[in-house]
Motif scaffolding. Structure first.
Motif: not given
Length: 313
Positions: A41, A148, A150-151, A212
């Protein structure tokens, strides 16, 4: 049988101690390998930092280290408290994962990307790269100044295959009172997801990864250039040659986007023009790096006739 079993157990214990002993030495035997079955992420942080002069303009700026605990100016952290105020409404576009060919389009000829020491990107190259492309990810910062993505897929153990281009594509330029919020948005950057983890990676060897990643994008307060005049000595006699230097500073860090820089100087009526000397461009990121520019080749010059006063342009 009992005696042989006891001996076997004792030998197993000895072997275990030997294995533990080898891992407790001064050198770690096994480095952590990037987990290709994991997704990553990218959280982008955007703050209003009007009192911070960027490094490119001679200031201290501030740098993040890719973790959520990055210390920001005035001792604040990325929670949005203190004098560093979150900036919502900023749009970011993310392109990636970049191929080797795409990376070559963004970098200057003969240069390469170093995740330990990344260099600023040429904004013109970035604009050309984006032309006709659709961002893989796009989002706007929330009230905490964060967005953010993500994935993000990870299916290779090579950092060079997990590289993204982050571009600020919309910047809040004015507040409710109509006053400017940001003079100039963040410069485009390259970022690895995952990235090397600075908390555990004390050397330049890739032995740990942060999946992350936190990226802190800086605003840039463009300073208006000022013209300073330095004369070779305080007094001169009639008919004596007067030598002086004009210094224009600071120049914009994105000068490559400007079509021209025009400087004029009007001679005093008591002075007659003789000749224009050298023009030197000083690179801001290296004090001793200079480029000497030649009139007629690198720039256009307009001067009064020799022996006459007037305007130098």
């Amino acid at each position: 049988m009992k005696k042989n079993r006891a001996k076997q157990v004792w030998m197993s214990v000895l072997m275990l101690i030997a294995i533990l002993g080898s891992s407790l030495g001064g050198v770690t035997a096994f480095a952590r390998v990037m987990n290709v079955e994991k997704s990553g992420s990218l959280t982008i942080h955007k703050y209003l930092n009007p009192d911070i002069t960027p490094i490119e303009n001679g200031g201290g700026g501030f740098e993040g280290d890719g973790t959520s605990g990055t210390k920001l100016p005035n001792g604040t952290t990325n929670t949005g408290n203190g004098e560093t105020v979150p900036l919502p409404g900023t749009e970011f576009s993310v392109f990636g994962r970049l191929t080797e060919k795409e990376l070559g389009q963004l970098l200057d000829s003969g240069t390469s990307y170093d995740p330990i020491d990344p260099k600023p990107l040429d904004t013109l190259k970035v604009k050309q790269f984006m032309d006709g492309k659709t961002a893989d990810y796009k989002g706007v910062t929330n009230e905490q100044g964060q967005v953010t993505f993500g994935d993000l897929p990870i299916n290779t153990v090579d950092l060079a295959d997990n590289l993204y281009l982050v571009v600020e594509t919309k910047t809040p330029t004015s507040g409710a009172d109509g006053k400017p919020i940001v003079q100039q948005g963040s410069m485009p950057v390259l970022v690895n997801v995952p990235s090397t983890n600075p908390a555990t990676d004390s050397s330049k060897e890739v032995n740990n990864y942060s999946y992350d990643v936190n990226l802190f994008m800086k605003n840039y307060n463009q300073l208006e250039p000022e013209i300073g005049k330095t004369i070779d000595k305080t007094t001169h006699s009639i008919g004596e040659e007067v030598k002086y230097t004009l210094t224009i500073s600071p120049l914009s860090f994105d000068m490559n986007e400007y079509q021209e820089l025009e400087v004029t100087d009007v001679l005093d009526e008591a002075l007659n023009f003789e000749a224009l000397g050298a023009v030197t461009f000083h690179l801001g990121n290296a004090k001793d790096a200079t480029i000497t520019m030649q009139p007629g080749t690198d720039f256009i010059v307009t001067t009064p006739n020799k022996g006459e006063n007037g305007t130098i342009k």
